[in-house]
Design a protein around this motif. Sequence first.
Motif, mmCIF file in Angstrom:
data_model
loop_
_atom_site.group_PDB
_atom_site.id
_atom_site.type_symbol
_atom_site.label_atom_id
_atom_site.label_comp_id
_atom_site.label_asym_id
_atom_site.label_seq_id
_atom_site.Cartn_x
_atom_site.Cartn_y
_atom_site.Cartn_z
ATOM 1 N N GLY A 57 0.904 -1.266 -0.075
ATOM 2 C CA GLY A 57 -0.092 -0.032 0.104
ATOM 3 C C GLY A 57 0.890 1.190 -0.045
ATOM 4 O O GLY A 57 2.011 1.223 0.081
ATOM 5 N N ASP A 58 0.161 2.397 -0.297
ATOM 6 C CA ASP A 58 1.111 3.565 -0.539
ATOM 7 C C ASP A 58 1.130 4.599 1.046
ATOM 8 O O ASP A 58 1.885 5.179 0.920
ATOM 9 C CB ASP A 58 0.238 4.386 -1.419
ATOM 10 N N GLY A 59 0.237 3.913 1.881
ATOM 11 C CA GLY A 59 0.365 4.883 3.259
ATOM 12 C C GLY A 59 0.346 3.814 4.257
ATOM 13 O O GLY A 59 0.338 2.598 4.244
ATOM 14 N N PRO A 61 -1.417 1.604 6.872
ATOM 15 C CA PRO A 61 -2.418 0.529 6.596
ATOM 16 C C PRO A 61 -3.909 0.669 7.647
ATOM 17 O O PRO A 61 -3.357 1.158 8.676
ATOM 18 C CB PRO A 61 -1.875 -0.778 6.694
ATOM 19 N N CYS A 121 -4.482 -0.547 -3.931
ATOM 20 C CA CYS A 121 -4.775 -1.005 -2.509
ATOM 21 C C CYS A 121 -4.201 0.023 -1.655
ATOM 22 O O CYS A 121 -2.940 0.287 -1.834
ATOM 23 C CB CYS A 121 -4.374 -2.398 -1.861
ATOM 24 N N ARG A 122 -4.803 0.580 -0.717
ATOM 25 C CA ARG A 122 -4.371 1.615 0.037
ATOM 26 C C ARG A 122 -3.267 1.042 1.260
ATOM 27 O O ARG A 122 -2.469 1.816 1.749
ATOM 28 C CB ARG A 122 -5.338 2.553 0.859
ATOM 29 N N GLY A 154 -1.994 3.953 10.965
ATOM 30 C CA GLY A 154 -3.401 3.827 10.348
ATOM 31 C C GLY A 154 -4.351 3.509 11.525
ATOM 32 O O GLY A 154 -4.074 3.315 12.769
ATOM 33 N N TRP A 369 -12.352 2.173 2.274
ATOM 34 C CA TRP A 369 -10.830 2.285 2.838
ATOM 35 C C TRP A 369 -9.867 2.594 1.562
ATOM 36 O O TRP A 369 -9.183 3.658 1.397
ATOM 37 C CB TRP A 369 -10.299 1.371 3.542
ATOM 38 N N CYS A 370 -10.285 1.839 0.355
ATOM 39 C CA CYS A 370 -9.314 1.879 -0.544
ATOM 40 C C CYS A 370 -10.148 2.538 -1.958
ATOM 41 O O CYS A 370 -9.571 2.916 -2.807
ATOM 42 C CB CYS A 370 -8.936 0.642 -1.438
#
Length: 371
Positions: A57-59, A61, A121-122, A154, A369-370
């Motif tokens: 993911g980019d950030g 979770p 996917c985040r 997150g 979320w995503c």
Amino acid sequence: MTSALDLLTDLIRFRTIGGGEGAAARHCAAIIEKAGVGTQLLGWADGREQLVARTPGDGPPLTFTGHLDTVPVDAEDWSADPWGAERDGDRIVGRGTSDMKSGVAAALIAVVNHASRPHACRGVQLVLTAGEETGCTGLLGLDDGARSAIAGGGPLVVAEPTGNELVLGHKGAHWMRLRATGRSAHGSAPELGDNAVVRLARAGVALHEFDGWPTDERFGRVTANVGMFSGGVATNVVPAAAELMLDIRTVPGVDPDELRTQVGALAGDKVSVADHVLLAPVDTGADDPFVGLVRSALADAGLDDTPQAPARYFTDASVLAGLLGAGAAVPTVVLGPGETAQCHVVDEWCLASRVEQAVEVYGALLARWCG
């Protein structure tokens, strides 16, 4: 593909009473790895490894968590095999069904389904722990290296039993060990000794009957339970030592030092008081954006999204929420398919329909979320 009910059946059959969580964690890892999710087992004690699984993911979770251990069981008291996962209509019977292998199964399968769907996917993380029932000892026992495997930043969903209702917090726990000392003597001449058991028994009654514990408008009253008591070496010996384990459930704003002082005053002279477990309450504001996201997911599944009263039990969030937030607790909700009233009881059960419902809710949350 493994369903949540299939996984729940498997998990019930793992006897994870104060041990054996590692085998259940490996079973879960094998399932989630098939969806391309990376996994890591975190060592803690022999046979009690804990699982971290995370999608790319980019950030930071979104984390789901649940514990694999259960409280003890006396099989002779049960009308069914505690590890048989027997079905009785919509009910699945077995130790850990509600607390909380149903939540673990639903969360894991929801993550598998989410990871198997092509999308940007985040980031999603699943943390399955050991030793929660003994005071979050699994998470607390991890060294710095193992803790670094858990990605922070997150929000957190705890899949503990709420009947799929939204709960925004729970009480903390302050477990204390009380020890009384006395002087041994022959049992036929008790006046020559100093009975530590009697002294500590009086302390236990005083703690049990005390009604001056602090109260919070939302969380309710602080409670105290004399959970264990031991003392003496033989029937015909005046006991020179005794020990009591006290389980206090705390609310926001209660100072641990003041609480310990109050317990000492109630226990009286010649009784020492020491901390055994100290876990903070968890509380997230209803106006938090993540809470709004969870409420939308519940509405997507056609369920009531009204926040309920804080839970009376504690969860791994007392440790994990702070770990994820590097000291400042991240937004946390408790939301799981188990039945709160079925925790720690004989013939424990959960509803199969609620497990499937939880998979749907978690899936809706992950999609948002995503999204």
